[in-house]
Design an enzyme around this catalytic site. Structure first.
Site, PDB file in Angstrom:
ATOM      1  N   TYR A   1       2.966   5.438   9.105  1.00 31.66           N
ATOM      2  CA  TYR A   1       3.002   4.087   8.518  1.00 31.66           C
ATOM      3  C   TYR A   1       3.990   4.932   7.084  1.00 31.66           C
ATOM      4  O   TYR A   1       3.471   5.273   6.791  1.00 31.66           O
ATOM      5  CB  TYR A   1       1.908   3.430   8.171  1.00 31.66           C
ATOM      6  CG  TYR A   1       2.436   2.344   7.455  1.00 31.66           C
ATOM      7  CD1 TYR A   1       2.669   1.378   7.923  1.00 31.66           C
ATOM      8  CD2 TYR A   1       1.072   1.813   6.105  1.00 31.66           C
ATOM      9  CE1 TYR A   1       3.538   0.630   7.258  1.00 31.66           C
ATOM     10  CE2 TYR A   1       1.095   0.496   5.876  1.00 31.66           C
ATOM     11  CZ  TYR A   1       2.715   0.176   5.660  1.00 31.66           C
ATOM     12  OH  TYR A   1       3.474  -0.898   4.658  1.00 31.66           O
TER      13      TYR A   1
ATOM     14  N   GLU B   1      11.141   5.041  -3.387  1.00 29.19           N
ATOM     15  CA  GLU B   1       9.598   4.027  -4.343  1.00 29.19           C
ATOM     16  C   GLU B   1       8.939   3.881  -3.366  1.00 29.19           C
ATOM     17  O   GLU B   1       8.441   2.481  -2.890  1.00 29.19           O
ATOM     18  CB  GLU B   1      11.147   3.326  -4.406  1.00 29.19           C
ATOM     19  CG  GLU B   1      11.674   3.478  -5.506  1.00 29.19           C
ATOM     20  CD  GLU B   1      12.183   1.912  -6.366  1.00 29.19           C
ATOM     21  OE1 GLU B   1      11.621   0.977  -6.383  1.00 29.19           O
ATOM     22  OE2 GLU B   1      13.640   1.421  -6.647  1.00 29.19           O
TER      23      GLU B   1
ATOM     24  N   CYS C   1       3.820   1.626  -1.420  1.00 35.37           N
ATOM     25  CA  CYS C   1       4.851   1.248  -2.445  1.00 35.37           C
ATOM     26  C   CYS C   1       4.821   1.753  -3.827  1.00 35.37           C
ATOM     27  O   CYS C   1       3.646   1.379  -3.938  1.00 35.37           O
ATOM     28  CB  CYS C   1       5.195  -0.306  -2.848  1.00 35.37           C
ATOM     29  SG  CYS C   1       6.745  -0.473  -3.867  1.00 35.37           S
TER      30      CYS C   1
ATOM     31  N   SER D   1     -19.240  -7.927  -5.578  1.00 36.33           N
ATOM     32  CA  SER D   1     -18.669  -7.948  -4.876  1.00 36.33           C
ATOM     33  C   SER D   1     -18.595  -7.348  -3.351  1.00 36.33           C
ATOM     34  O   SER D   1     -18.879  -8.534  -2.116  1.00 36.33           O
ATOM     35  CB  SER D   1     -16.854  -8.516  -5.075  1.00 36.33           C
ATOM     36  OG  SER D   1     -17.090  -9.542  -6.031  1.00 36.33           O
ATOM     37  N   HIS D   2     -18.182  -6.135  -3.224  1.00 36.82           N
ATOM     38  CA  HIS D   2     -19.021  -5.643  -2.659  1.00 36.82           C
ATOM     39  C   HIS D   2     -19.506  -4.591  -1.154  1.00 36.82           C
ATOM     40  O   HIS D   2     -20.764  -5.357  -2.568  1.00 36.82           O
ATOM     41  CB  HIS D   2     -17.441  -4.092  -2.789  1.00 36.82           C
ATOM     42  CG  HIS D   2     -15.721  -4.601  -2.401  1.00 36.82           C
ATOM     43  ND1 HIS D   2     -15.930  -4.289  -1.047  1.00 36.82           N
ATOM     44  CD2 HIS D   2     -15.325  -4.507  -3.833  1.00 36.82           C
ATOM     45  CE1 HIS D   2     -13.932  -4.951  -2.063  1.00 36.82           C
ATOM     46  NE2 HIS D   2     -14.072  -4.459  -2.993  1.00 36.82           N
TER      47      HIS D   2
ATOM     48  N   ARG E   1      18.667  -1.242   0.662  1.00 39.24           N
ATOM     49  CA  ARG E   1      17.524  -2.161   0.007  1.00 39.24           C
ATOM     50  C   ARG E   1      16.769  -2.210  -1.297  1.00 39.24           C
ATOM     51  O   ARG E   1      16.203  -2.807  -2.031  1.00 39.24           O
ATOM     52  CB  ARG E   1      16.359  -2.620   0.963  1.00 39.24           C
ATOM     53  CG  ARG E   1      15.465  -3.525   0.427  1.00 39.24           C
ATOM     54  CD  ARG E   1      14.104  -3.237   1.677  1.00 39.24           C
ATOM     55  NE  ARG E   1      13.032  -4.214   0.922  1.00 39.24           N
ATOM     56  CZ  ARG E   1      12.485  -4.750   0.645  1.00 39.24           C
ATOM     57  NH1 ARG E   1      12.094  -3.508  -0.483  1.00 39.24           N
ATOM     58  NH2 ARG E   1      11.241  -5.819   0.502  1.00 39.24           N
TER      59      ARG E   1
ATOM     60  N   SER F   1       1.090  -0.942  -0.252  1.00 38.69           N
ATOM     61  CA  SER F   1      -0.050   0.479  -0.010  1.00 38.69           C
ATOM     62  C   SER F   1       0.655   1.307   0.067  1.00 38.69           C
ATOM     63  O   SER F   1       0.352   2.135  -0.652  1.00 38.69           O
ATOM     64  CB  SER F   1      -0.743  -0.005   1.157  1.00 38.69           C
ATOM     65  OG  SER F   1      -0.318   0.050   2.490  1.00 38.69           O
TER      66      SER F   1
ATOM     67  N   MET G   1       9.635   0.982   3.466  1.00 35.15           N
ATOM     68  CA  MET G   1      10.954   1.227   3.410  1.00 35.15           C
ATOM     69  C   MET G   1      11.703   1.787   2.320  1.00 35.15           C
ATOM     70  O   MET G   1      13.010   1.704   2.175  1.00 35.15           O
ATOM     71  CB  MET G   1      11.189  -0.359   3.406  1.00 35.15           C
ATOM     72  CG  MET G   1      10.944  -1.064   4.632  1.00 35.15           C
ATOM     73  SD  MET G   1      11.282   0.044   6.564  1.00 35.15           S
ATOM     74  CE  MET G   1      13.240   0.032   6.615  1.00 35.15           C
TER      75      MET G   1
ATOM     76  N   ASP H   1       4.374 -11.518  -0.600  1.00 37.40           N
ATOM     77  CA  ASP H   1       4.803 -10.293  -0.066  1.00 37.40           C
ATOM     78  C   ASP H   1       4.184  -9.320   0.066  1.00 37.40           C
ATOM     79  O   ASP H   1       4.697  -8.527  -1.008  1.00 37.40           O
ATOM     80  CB  ASP H   1       6.278  -9.625   0.959  1.00 37.40           C
ATOM     81  CG  ASP H   1       6.752  -8.538   1.705  1.00 37.40           C
ATOM     82  OD1 ASP H   1       5.782  -8.477   1.987  1.00 37.40           O
ATOM     83  OD2 ASP H   1       8.296  -8.562   1.375  1.00 37.40           O
ATOM     84  N   GLY H   2       2.779  -7.988   0.555  1.00 29.96           N
ATOM     85  CA  GLY H   2       2.300  -7.953  -0.179  1.00 29.96           C
ATOM     86  C   GLY H   2       1.132  -7.432  -0.589  1.00 29.96           C
ATOM     87  O   GLY H   2       1.212  -8.290  -1.371  1.00 29.96           O
TER      88      GLY H   2
END
Length: 400
Positions: free
Chosen positions: A299, A329, A219, A384-385, A315, A217, A302, A252-253
């Site tokens: 929040y 990024e 990135c 769907s929502h 990284r 979210s 990285m 991841d993510g």
């Protein structure tokens, strides 16, 4: 021109899993899985190695609920080692039941060892423990950080996460080979999104593969660099190779809802790594902020300027750049405060159990074999929502 189109990429909102005939009740499913070749989990959830997500309080909470936390590396080596030791010194329910059944233990004891009162033993009856009865914990390192890895291993860390925005790169492979040749420790390597990367990392010693470039979210890699593969397709591609070697995939993510966890596992992941969903909990290290009547927690990605200044620049291959020359990024933001993580994880696990019940799968291995999905249109997603109604009472596990 050498550029080629290798096909369409799908992510979580592009698919729905198809239900099967089932004799499996959600409460009966097993969520045990492999994190790496040699490290297991009781639930397939990992808190991400981000400096606003995982330090020792989050890692303790995750392990007590059956998952694992990865201590971030945006701190000096001694501090990261101390974070690992705090998790390892935390008194588990197993130890409490054996040695201090009636003792009311404070959250932070005066001798530096972290303990927590046994207020809800049922919630923590699924603890993820090592062979000495201690809570499991992982820690992240960057390229060439061999000394950091050595100190973490000496402190008793259960798994090292060799973390990079582009895991399919020369220095990552060199670092992986050096760690595996010098230390007896499982190493997760990432992040990657292709079959070729998965195969090369496994052949060079990776015990787990972390998949995902740009789905998070916070990135911006896919927008700033124009690089990435939508997460469902990335998981499918990487798991098609990793499964041949018996190496687990960590997705991841991109996880927004509990249903996304089921989708990630169904297409081949063994576990998922979560950041934003946990960033708003009490146990995350992000600072609280009151805006109007709403409490938020800080929040950041990285790949944000703030995080890279604090130590994550390597990284993104920018560790030697001054702030005004950094190309971020990721962004810095805030998420709503959610209270203690136990309730959040309970909802995630509950949604996953429901998914597996619908698919007639009593285990994650069965889920791999039995699952199928349909691609959906924007109309299918809208259907769907929640629609054609105004929500008047918020629920913990859904927001549009």
């Amino acid at each position: 021109m050498g550029t080629k189109n290798i096909g369409k990429g799908l992510t979580f909102e592009d698919i729905l899993l198809v239900p099967n005939y089932s004799e499996v009740l959600p409460r009966e499913v097993s969520l045990e899985t492999k994190l790496t070749k040699n490290v297991s989990l009781k639930i397939p959830l990992i808190s991400s190695a981000m400096d606003t997500v995982t330090e020792h309080l989050m890692a303790v909470g995750m392990a007590r609920l059956g998952g694992i936390g990865i201590i971030h590396k945006n701190m000096d080596m001694e501090s990261q080692v101390n974070e690992v030791l705090k998790v390892k010194n935390w008194i588990s329910n197993l130890e409490k039941n054996e040695s201090t059944p009636d003792q009311n233990l404070d959250k932070e004891s005066t001798d530096g060892k972290d303990t927590k009162s046994n207020n809800n033993i049922d919630a923590y009856s699924n603890e993820n423990l090592d062979n000495k009865g201690r809570l499991r914990v992982g820690a992240a390192i960057g390229v060439n950080e061999i000394e950091r890895a050595k100190l973490l291993v000496e402190a008793g860390v259960d798994v090292i996460v060799l973390d990079s925005a582009h895991g399919h790169s020369l220095n990552i492979i060199r670092t992986l080979k050096e760690i595996k040749s010098k230390m007896n420790i499982d190493v997760i390597v990432g992040n990657v999104v292709t079959e070729e990367a998965t195969k090369e990392l496994i052949e060079n010693g990776a015990d787990g593969i972390k998949v995902g470039i740009g789905p998070g979210s916070i990135c911006t890699t896919r927008i700033v660099a124009g690089v990435g593969v939508p997460q469902i397709t990335a998981i499918e591609k990487c798991s098609s190779v990793a499964s041949k070697f018996g190496i687990p995939i960590i997705a991841d993510g991109g996880i927004r809802y509990s249903g996304d966890i089921g989708k990630a596992l169904a297409v081949g992941a063994s576990s998922v790594m979560i950041g934003s969903i946990l960033a708003g909990t009490e146990e995350s290290p992000g600072e609280k902020e009151l805006i109007g009547d709403t409490v938020y927690k800080y929040y950041r990605g990285m790949g944000s300027v703030g995080a890279m200044k604090s130590g994550s620049g390597d990284r993104y291959f920018q560790e030697k750049r001054p702030e005004n020359k950094m190309v971020p990024e990721g962004i810095e933001g805030r998420v709503k405060y959610k209270g203690e993580m136990e309730g959040v994880v309970y909802q995630l696990v509950g949604g996953l159990r429901s998914c597996m019940g619908y698919l007639g799968s009593a285990s994650i291995e069965e889920l791999w074999k039995k699952s199928s999905y349909v691609e959906i249109t924007t109309s299918g997603l809208r259907e769907s929502h929640v629609h054609d109604v105004e929500i008047v009472k918020e629920v913990m596990n859904y927001s549009k």
